[in-house]
Write an enzyme that holds these catalytic residues in place. Structure first.
Site, mmCIF file in Angstrom:
data_model
loop_
_atom_site.group_PDB
_atom_site.id
_atom_site.type_symbol
_atom_site.label_atom_id
_atom_site.label_comp_id
_atom_site.label_asym_id
_atom_site.label_seq_id
_atom_site.Cartn_x
_atom_site.Cartn_y
_atom_site.Cartn_z
ATOM 1 N N ASP A 298 6.169 4.224 15.372
ATOM 2 C CA ASP A 298 6.565 3.210 14.385
ATOM 3 C C ASP A 298 7.681 3.688 13.466
ATOM 4 O OD1 ASP A 298 5.255 5.029 12.791
ATOM 5 O OD2 ASP A 298 3.633 3.683 12.186
ATOM 6 N N ASP B 93 11.282 21.858 20.504
ATOM 7 C CA ASP B 93 11.992 21.007 19.534
ATOM 8 C C ASP B 93 11.594 21.346 18.103
ATOM 9 O OD1 ASP B 93 9.588 19.795 20.811
ATOM 10 O OD2 ASP B 93 9.747 18.374 19.167
ATOM 11 N N ASN B 94 10.586 22.205 17.949
ATOM 12 C CA ASN B 94 10.178 22.612 16.610
ATOM 13 C C ASN B 94 10.529 24.072 16.354
ATOM 14 O OD1 ASN B 94 9.162 20.085 16.015
ATOM 15 N ND2 ASN B 94 7.086 20.582 16.643
HETATM 16 P P1 AMP Z 1 6.876 16.201 15.770
HETATM 17 O O1 AMP Z 1 5.554 16.387 16.444
HETATM 18 O O2 AMP Z 1 6.751 15.650 14.364
HETATM 19 O O3 AMP Z 1 7.728 17.403 15.833
HETATM 20 O O4 AMP Z 1 7.606 15.034 16.574
HETATM 21 C C1 AMP Z 1 7.876 15.088 17.948
HETATM 22 C C2 AMP Z 1 8.716 13.899 18.341
HETATM 23 O O5 AMP Z 1 8.013 12.684 18.134
HETATM 24 C C3 AMP Z 1 10.014 13.746 17.574
HETATM 25 O O6 AMP Z 1 10.961 13.255 18.458
HETATM 26 C C4 AMP Z 1 9.655 12.745 16.503
HETATM 27 O O7 AMP Z 1 10.788 12.070 16.028
HETATM 28 C C5 AMP Z 1 8.725 11.820 17.252
HETATM 29 N N1 AMP Z 1 7.776 11.136 16.365
HETATM 30 C C6 AMP Z 1 6.709 11.667 15.721
HETATM 31 N N2 AMP Z 1 6.065 10.734 15.009
HETATM 32 C C7 AMP Z 1 6.738 9.557 15.173
HETATM 33 C C8 AMP Z 1 6.581 8.209 14.700
HETATM 34 N N3 AMP Z 1 5.580 7.867 13.884
HETATM 35 N N4 AMP Z 1 7.482 7.297 15.098
HETATM 36 C C9 AMP Z 1 8.491 7.618 15.914
HETATM 37 N N5 AMP Z 1 8.697 8.854 16.408
HETATM 38 C C10 AMP Z 1 7.840 9.809 16.049
HETATM 39 MG MG MG Z 2 9.406 18.041 15.386
#
Ligand code: AMP
Ligand code: MG
Length: 482
Positions: free
Chosen positions: A122, A249-250
């Site tokens: 979202d 990616d992190n």
């Molecule tokens: P993260 O786990 O926060 O490092 O996110 C991993 C990927 O998922 C990244 O590409 C984020 O932009 C995407 N992502 C995480 N949460 C959301 C969300 N609520 N809406 C859209 N993309 C998300």
């Molecule tokens: Mg991330």
């Protein structure tokens, strides 16, 4: 509809222009009812931003992306990544925006709405997880560990649907950049060799400038990133930090800790500790973090192979040889940190220190003492009272034998207290503060932030912040889908 412009601040567009192929100009979602929850005034001042202005409607607009500085180009950044070992060719900022650069730092927003990278998400974020990132990243900074910083959290007034309906928020984050291993994986996968080179040159200029002067600049760049990550992960291990989602990616190119999702600090020492609900295999368990860092660096090496040599097999050879140095780099950083945690003088020979440290780790692995409390208690032992540390073990004879060897080296208790924090963001304290904040009471978050801002300074009245969770807190689980 274009957002209103501001002339009060200006933001650089270096990433957006130098790496336009990795940047989609985009704008933040509207914010129905913005309310500033926390503002990092000292960080704002360091960045040349006026805290009073940031509290104004226009300032809060900048902190949520609904007001854009004139000349700025907010973008969603493209990247790929291995998530729990599986490759996703197109991740990118699905709920984030790079607003632009403030001097040499990125101003980045998390929770600012859908972008072309949102996939099923979202694009939003909830108050609790954004305050969690704020608290933990600022704690890491105060601990002296490289990290992104948190400038502000603004509640949006928008309900966000998770397992329950939660209040929405945007986090304004500051980083030396948001270049990730996954950014290189994405650039490589385009097959555009010029783009990959531009990205590497951009990263070298921003984070590893000495590499430009090396005989093999891209190899020097790789080794500099490897060194930064070896040192970073060693610092996590020394303080008991579990990142929880070390996907490629992190992992930053700068060597800063990024993306505080399901992260948490150890209470009881145990290398198998996993907090994240989605890490069912324990891939990102506390004790696995150095190995995962090495695995991620191998993916990084693969992504820059064409820069290391014209011929692929020659590139693989160069990368493999170089990557073999990771373990020594990591061990050197970690061993030096353990020596400091134990207050050992530089005159103590490594041949003595190494087995002493190894035996302590074995003792801790068997005895599971509270990680943070134990090292503070050891300083008390160095001052003559071993009981608090001793009381954390069932194997008293084992502890006594180890302590005798250690005390014979005359450890420096004051030096220990300068590197072993008394206060870390303990899970039960973080949860307690976030629950209150979600219900509208920010006082516990502010209190926790002030405690964690000086983690090495024991102050009277803060006893409960130095104690492990009560048994009633139980097994701690953190959730992704943050
Ligand atoms: P993260 O786990 O926060 O490092 O996110 C991993 C990927 O998922 C990244 O590409 C984020 O932009 C995407 N992502 C995480 N949460 C959301 C969300 N609520 N809406 C859209 N993309 C998300
Ligand atoms: Mg991330």
């Amino acid at each position: 509809m274009n957002p209103p412009l501001s002339t009060a601040v200006s933001l650089g567009t270096r990433y957006a222009t130098e790496l336009a192929d990795l940047a989609l100009p985009w704008q933040a979602a509207e914010v129905p009812e913005p309310r500033l929850l926390v503002l990092n005034e000292s960080l704002a001042t360091e960045l040349g931003l006026d805290p009073a202005w940031l509290r104004s409607d226009e300032g809060i607009g900048l902190l949520t992306g609904t007001v854009v500085p004139e000349g700025a180009t907010p973008v969603a950044q493209a990247y790929a990544g291995h998530q729990f070992g599986g490759y996703s060719p197109r991740l990118g900022d699905g709920r984030a925006l790079l607003m632009g650069e403030l001097g040499s730092h990125d101003l980045h927003l998390k929770g600012s709405g859908r972008t072309p990278f949102s996939r099923g998400g979202d694009g939003f974020a909830a108050v609790g997880p954004m305050l969690r990132e704020y608290v933990v990243s600022e704690a890491m900074h105060a601990l002296g560990i490289p990290t992104t910083r948190s400038l502000a959290v603004v509640a949006t007034g928008r309900p966000v649907r998770r397992e329950a309906v939660l209040p929405g928020a945007v986090l304004a984050r500051i980083a030396s950049s948001h270049l990730r291993v996954g950014t290189f994986q994405y650039a490589r996968s385009t097959g555009d060799a010029d783009l990959l080179r531009q990205l590497a040159d951009h990263a070298i200029a921003r984070h590893h400038p000495h590499a430009a002067d090396a005989e093999q600049p891209y190899l020097a760049f790789f080794e500099s990133v490897m060194q930064a990550q070896a040192s970073l992960v060693a610092q996590w291990m020394l303080v008991g930090f579990v990142h929880g989602v070390m996907n490629t990616d992190n992992m930053t190119i700068s060597g800063q800790t990024i993306d505080y999702g399901p992260c948490a600090f150890l209470d009881a020492f145990d290398p198998t500790t996993v907090f994240s609900s989605i890490d069912e295999q324990g891939r990102y368990a506390f004790g696995n973090q150095p190995i995962v860092a090495e695995w991620n660096l191998a993916r990084f090496a693969e992504s820059i192979l064409p820069l290391l040599a014209d011929d692929e097999s020659a590139g693989v050879e160069i990368a493999t040889t170089s990557l073999r140095t990771f373990r020594d780099r990591y061990s050197a950083a970690w061993s030096a940190g353990m020596r400091a945690k134990l207050g050992l003088a530089s005159s103590v020979d490594d041949a003595v220190a190494r087995p002493l440290v190894a035996d302590l780790v074995a003792l801790m692995t068997a005895g599971h003492p509270d990680h943070t409390g134990f090292f503070r208690a050891l300083a008390t032992a160095a001052r003559g009272d071993a009981e608090p540390a001793r009381g954390m073990f069932l194997d008293l004879a084992g502890f006594d034998a180890w302590a005798e060897r250690w005390l014979a080296l005359a450890p420096d208790a004051d030096a220990m207290d300068r590197v072993n924090p008394a206060y870390v963001p303990r899970n039960h304290l973080v949860e307690e503060a976030l629950t209150a904040a979600t219900d509208g009471d920010l006082a516990p978050v502010e209190r926790l932030l002030s405690v964690l801002a000086a983690p090495y300074d024991v102050r009277p009245g803060l006893e409960r912040f130095a104690e492990p969770a009560p048994d009633s807190f139980g097994q701690y689980t953190t959730f992704c889908g943050t």
